[in-house]
Design an enzyme around this catalytic site. Structure first.
Site, PDB file in Angstrom:
ATOM      1  N   LYS A  84      -5.483   6.260 -19.898  1.00 51.13           N
ATOM      2  CA  LYS A  84      -5.632   6.747 -21.266  1.00 51.13           C
ATOM      3  C   LYS A  84      -4.306   6.590 -22.024  1.00 51.13           C
ATOM      4  CE  LYS A  84      -9.835   7.769 -19.983  1.00 51.13           C
ATOM      5  NZ  LYS A  84      -9.812   8.061 -18.590  1.00 51.13           N
ATOM      6  N   ASP A 134      -4.689  18.790 -15.088  1.00 48.86           N
ATOM      7  CA  ASP A 134      -5.005  17.447 -15.557  1.00 48.86           C
ATOM      8  C   ASP A 134      -4.574  17.422 -17.021  1.00 48.86           C
ATOM      9  OD1 ASP A 134      -6.108  15.175 -16.660  1.00 48.86           O
ATOM     10  OD2 ASP A 134      -7.956  15.269 -15.500  1.00 48.86           O
ATOM     11  N   TYR A 148     -13.091  16.999 -15.800  1.00 48.28           N
ATOM     12  CA  TYR A 148     -13.747  15.695 -15.804  1.00 48.28           C
ATOM     13  C   TYR A 148     -14.930  15.725 -14.823  1.00 48.28           C
ATOM     14  CZ  TYR A 148     -14.274  10.663 -15.831  1.00 48.28           C
ATOM     15  OH  TYR A 148     -14.783   9.403 -15.955  1.00 48.28           O
ATOM     16  N   ARG A 198       0.836  -1.211   0.000  1.00 49.87           N
ATOM     17  CA  ARG A 198       0.000   0.000   0.000  1.00 49.87           C
ATOM     18  C   ARG A 198       0.866   1.254   0.000  1.00 49.87           C
ATOM     19  NH1 ARG A 198      -1.715   1.960   4.435  1.00 49.87           N
ATOM     20  NH2 ARG A 198      -2.017  -0.063   5.411  1.00 49.87           N
TER      21      ARG A 198
HETATM   22  N1  PLP Z   1      -9.247  13.137 -16.242  1.00 49.79           N
HETATM   23  C1  PLP Z   1      -9.653  13.051 -17.521  1.00 49.79           C
HETATM   24  C2  PLP Z   1      -9.331  14.172 -18.470  1.00 49.79           C
HETATM   25  C3  PLP Z   1     -10.375  11.939 -17.969  1.00 49.79           C
HETATM   26  O1  PLP Z   1     -10.780  11.886 -19.255  1.00 49.79           O
HETATM   27  C4  PLP Z   1     -10.673  10.905 -17.049  1.00 49.79           C
HETATM   28  C5  PLP Z   1     -11.456   9.719 -17.464  1.00 49.79           C
HETATM   29  O2  PLP Z   1     -12.018   9.683 -18.534  1.00 49.79           O
HETATM   30  C6  PLP Z   1     -10.244  11.033 -15.732  1.00 49.79           C
HETATM   31  C7  PLP Z   1      -9.514  12.153 -15.357  1.00 49.79           C
HETATM   32  C8  PLP Z   1     -10.506   9.955 -14.723  1.00 49.79           C
HETATM   33  O3  PLP Z   1      -9.627   8.888 -14.974  1.00 49.79           O
HETATM   34  P1  PLP Z   1      -9.914   7.381 -14.530  1.00 49.79           P
HETATM   35  O4  PLP Z   1     -11.067   6.887 -15.320  1.00 49.79           O
HETATM   36  O5  PLP Z   1      -8.628   6.696 -14.803  1.00 49.79           O
HETATM   37  O6  PLP Z   1     -10.245   7.433 -13.062  1.00 49.79           O
END
Ligand code: PLP
Length: 387
Positions: free
Chosen positions: A205, A180, A108, A55
């Protein structure tokens, strides 16, 4: 290693700790044998020790963390169990009780849900910058603002924030800038080099890149990453070793994939933009994009995500996505296979919120992958002609 002069792909391949095996072994153990008590104690004193208790840290995660830190030009990185864990842990690490965050208009959806629903329970408040200009961020700031959170490029509207201007504004007000950068990847944009403090990724992604692993990464100063890691060890959303191993493998080819994806997506965007069956396309290489004039000063390319509104309203858009064959109708983005999604049909957004976020009801989101661009264009042309 913030000042590594080597090229992107060299760093992607050689930035991880050197081991005898080039493929990198998968280490599943949750616990590790120490030589003696002092040896164990030395691991216990480390941040994210790779051989103590899973962890707290793990060898495959450590390899991925070293690679991402090198690519982002960050002092340190920490791997976590999902992109959402990266976003929420980074926000919590940046914001003290009573702290305020200014959030970009499009982030998001679950990040907005966190800021609206959970963060207030920790005494954290949030405001939304009503536009994409630095003045919009300035207007949303308050004396207690400690962080600015942006997604750049934003999903699915492809809006860009001027990261130099916004991070300089935030710094002058004593706030950190968190980005992000899931859609950009460090191949296209390195926010820390532009003055930002923290980068988060959904490694699910492009970093992983093959639609088979879930994870997130937080990169920044050693002190910030340590603060995020303390939250990780308490809250527990760790990355599994197998996901770390897959994502670490994915990152080794990130430069190759992104170069091709950038090129193909530009080609696809130009094709759609000129097509009579298309009402509008959003992609920063197109002259009509609001950031077109300066976008290349901060981004090497714009990645694989683009949004398109075909003519024929919602029904036309539905027919279009269902007629595609190479673009799989699926959620997510950033994999080697191209995907198409119809956000209005699945996002839990009211019509009013959708309009405010600039997401037309008939918008289709495309994630361009690594197929041959000619074939992708043929697929789109066929779907637009209705055949
Ligand atoms: N940030 C962006 C720009 C995303 O497109 C996504 C998911 O689609 C996330 C964060 C969240 O990621 P995760 O699905 O790996 O938790």
């Amino acid at each position: 290693m913030p000042d590594d002069p080597r090229g992107f792909q060299t760093r992607a391949l050689h930035a991880a700790p050197r081991g005898a095996s080039l493929g990198g072994g998968l280490e599943l153990s949750t616990t590790f044998r120490w030589d003696d008590v002092d040896h164990g104690a030395s691991f216990a004193a480390e941040v994210a020790p790779p051989r103590f208790y899973r962890r707290l840290g793990a060898p495959n995660a450590a390899s991925l963390e070293a690679r991402v830190a090198a690519l982002e030009g960050a002092e340190r990185a920490v791997a976590v169990g999902s992109g959402m864990a990266a976003c929420t842990l980074a926000l919590m690490a940046a914001l003290p009780e009573g702290g305020h965050v200014v959030c970009a208009r499009t982030v998001y959806g679950e990040v907005s849900n966190f800021l609206r629903g959970l963060a207030p329970r920790m005494g954290i408040t949030a405001s939304v910058a009503e536009g994409w200009e630095v003045d919009d961020f300035a207007r949303a700031m308050r004396p207690e603002t400690r962080a600015v959170f942006v997604e750049c490029p934003a999903n699915p509207t492809l809006d860009l924030v001027d990261l130099v201007a916004v991070s300089s504004l935030a710094r002058s007000r004593g706030a950190l800038t968190l980005v992000d950068a899931t859609l950009a990847t460090p191949y296209n944009c390195r926010p820390i080099e532009l003055g930002c403090d923290v980068v988060v990724h959904s490694a699910t992604k492009y970093l992983g890149g093959h639609s088979d692993a879930m994870g997130g990464v937080i990169a920044g100063s050693a002190g910030f990453v340590e603060a995020a890691w303390h939250l990780l060890r308490v809250l527990g959303p760790v990355m599994s070793p197998f996901d770390a191993w897959l994502i670490d493998r994915g990152v080794r080819t990130l430069g190759l994939r992104m170069a091709r994806i950038n090129e193909s997506a530009e080609r696809v965007a130009a094709f759609l933009d000129a097509h009579p069956g298309v009402e509008s396309v959003r992609y920063p290489s197109l002259p009509g994009h609001p950031a077109h004039a300066w976008a290349r000063a901060q981004h090497r390319g714009f990645g694989g995500l683009l949004s398109v509104v075909p003519r024929g309203g919602v029904e036309g858009a539905r027919r279009f996505v269902e007629s595609l064959s190479l673009f799989a109708l699926a959620t997510s983005l950033g994999g080697v296979e191209s995907l198409a999604q119809f956000p209005a049909s699945m996002a839990r957004l009211s019509d009013e919120d959708r309009a405010r976020l600039g997401i037309p009801a008939a918008m289709v989101r495309l994630s361009v992958g690594c197929e041959d661009a000619d074939d992708l264009v043929d697929d789109l042309a066929r779907a637009l002609s209705g055949s």
